[in-house]
Design a protein around this motif. Sequence first.
Motif, PDB file in Angstrom:
ATOM      1  N   ASP A 164       0.746  -1.154   0.196  1.00  0.00           N
ATOM      2  CA  ASP A 164      -0.054   0.019  -0.046  1.00  0.00           C
ATOM      3  C   ASP A 164       0.945   1.287   0.231  1.00  0.00           C
ATOM      4  OD1 ASP A 164      -1.710   2.080   0.891  1.00  0.00           O
ATOM      5  OD2 ASP A 164      -3.286   0.553   1.299  1.00  0.00           O
ATOM      6  N   GLN A 197      -7.839  -4.925   0.103  1.00  0.00           N
ATOM      7  CA  GLN A 197      -9.192  -4.808  -0.521  1.00  0.00           C
ATOM      8  C   GLN A 197      -9.565  -6.112  -1.305  1.00  0.00           C
ATOM      9  OE1 GLN A 197     -11.131  -2.179  -1.153  1.00  0.00           O
ATOM     10  NE2 GLN A 197      -9.853  -0.456  -0.523  1.00  0.00           N
ATOM     11  N   SER A 199     -10.750  -6.922  -3.790  1.00  0.00           N
ATOM     12  CA  SER A 199     -10.276  -7.006  -5.386  1.00  0.00           C
ATOM     13  C   SER A 199      -8.881  -7.154  -5.481  1.00  0.00           C
ATOM     14  CB  SER A 199     -10.326  -5.665  -6.002  1.00  0.00           C
ATOM     15  OG  SER A 199      -9.823  -4.433  -5.289  1.00  0.00           O
ATOM     16  N   GLU A 200      -7.945  -7.156  -4.449  1.00  0.00           N
ATOM     17  CA  GLU A 200      -6.594  -7.361  -4.349  1.00  0.00           C
ATOM     18  C   GLU A 200      -6.181  -8.860  -4.061  1.00  0.00           C
ATOM     19  OE1 GLU A 200      -4.348  -3.185  -3.094  1.00  0.00           O
ATOM     20  OE2 GLU A 200      -5.745  -4.201  -1.458  1.00  0.00           O
ATOM     21  N   GLU A 222     -12.894  -2.702   8.028  1.00  0.00           N
ATOM     22  CA  GLU A 222     -12.872  -2.475   6.906  1.00  0.00           C
ATOM     23  C   GLU A 222     -11.876  -1.861   6.173  1.00  0.00           C
ATOM     24  OE1 GLU A 222     -14.640  -4.428   4.983  1.00  0.00           O
ATOM     25  OE2 GLU A 222     -16.603  -4.958   6.186  1.00  0.00           O
ATOM     26  N   PRO A 223     -11.458  -2.107   4.935  1.00  0.00           N
ATOM     27  CA  PRO A 223     -11.818  -2.982   4.231  1.00  0.00           C
ATOM     28  C   PRO A 223     -11.331  -4.604   4.252  1.00  0.00           C
ATOM     29  CG  PRO A 223     -10.037  -2.038   2.952  1.00  0.00           C
ATOM     30  CD  PRO A 223     -10.370  -1.267   4.427  1.00  0.00           C
ATOM     31  N   CYS A 224     -10.467  -4.718   5.141  1.00  0.00           N
ATOM     32  CA  CYS A 224      -9.613  -6.100   5.345  1.00  0.00           C
ATOM     33  C   CYS A 224     -10.911  -7.260   5.920  1.00  0.00           C
ATOM     34  CB  CYS A 224      -8.689  -5.882   6.403  1.00  0.00           C
ATOM     35  SG  CYS A 224      -7.569  -7.549   6.305  1.00  0.00           S
ATOM     36  N   ALA A 227     -12.360  -8.450   2.795  1.00  0.00           N
ATOM     37  CA  ALA A 227     -11.337  -9.145   2.046  1.00  0.00           C
ATOM     38  C   ALA A 227     -11.416 -10.689   2.634  1.00  0.00           C
ATOM     39  CB  ALA A 227     -10.132  -8.470   2.029  1.00  0.00           C
TER      40      ALA A 227
END
Length: 403
Positions: A164, A197, A199-200, A222-224, A227
């Motif tokens: 990040d 995220q 998406s990752e 969030e967002p973990c 995920a």
Amino acid sequence: MALHSGALCFNIAAAAAASTSNPRDALGSWGNRISTSGFCRLSTVRASPFSSPPPLFPSISPLRFQGKAVAGDNGSPEPNDSSLVVCFGEMLIDFVPTVSGLSLAESAAFKKAPGGAPANVAVGISRLGGSSAFIGKVGEDEFGYMLSDILKENNVNNEGMRFDPGARTALAFVTLRKDGEREFMFYRNPSADMLLQPSELDFDLIKRAKIFHYGSISLITEPCKSAHIAAANAAKEAGVILSYDPNLRLPLWPSAESAREGILSIWDLADIIKISEEEISFLTQGEDPFDDAVVRKLFHPNLKLLLVTEGPYGCRYYTKVFNGRVDGLKVDAVDTTGAGDAFVAGILSQLASDIAPLQNEIRLREALKFANACGALTVTERGAIPALPSREAVLNALLKSVA
């Protein structure tokens, strides 16, 4: 490097318990005794030394292990590796004083060391000859790249690690004070691991795992959190075995109730759960963790194996059809950091190679002797990752225990 504000600090008491063979009399294990006080939220764990009478291990049958897959540029196992354990969650930097016996404020210099329970498990499995991968997020900073390199050096697949650019790698300052208390101060406001995220996620890596292992810290924000849930659901749908070690760190949660709700929110998803005595008391709101009936309340219909660690006294195990206890290995404890993670690495490294112990009690007890020895050897050295044992060291320790 500028540090983030909003540090959380808590103390873990390492005062030795009186020597006893009764785990009910022990001051603690590798879990947490929870309390709060003052401006900083405090959590105290009393860690028992490995001073119980030597366990009487029966003859040790050969343990089955699968050879490590050939690693690629990212420490990656071959795609068809059927014994891969993927560990999801946090990886951080522990800063340990170069001189012990001082408080954090008194310490003049610190030495950096890699940490984070899921990462410890991943490295532990690799040290034992297994195949492992880590999925998580670190800062796009020198510490983040250092942690990535440490995974590679330990033959852990790091292709699921993300960087990040807007947040720092999490830090924790740790010291053992003169009064025997371990003092921690976390810098996560937020740290990069909290910002992973959905998406990752590397879903291909998750789906080719034999076991997907995780904790509860990644459920806090969030967002973990999203995920984490997405990764676990993907693993479940792919037929991967799910392993859960709540690893309660109460000061990191908004409240005790939010911690209890968060930990239990994904409880029924797991196939294997490892908890400590203190975590049983916390989740059952004060019930006796040594009562089998209380433990059975935490056994959900789809659970295959529930493990309860008792520090130097070994562990208990529960399946749908049998339960029992396996003694620990007697050692001289130096530092209990990472012992629970080493135990988890020990049992998962074997189940990833052969799941027969989930149905065979004799095989399970054999596997848990090995896992107990992994935890015991880890407390004989300082630090977590540096102290994680090799397969050869564990087998030698077990052989010596019955010599």
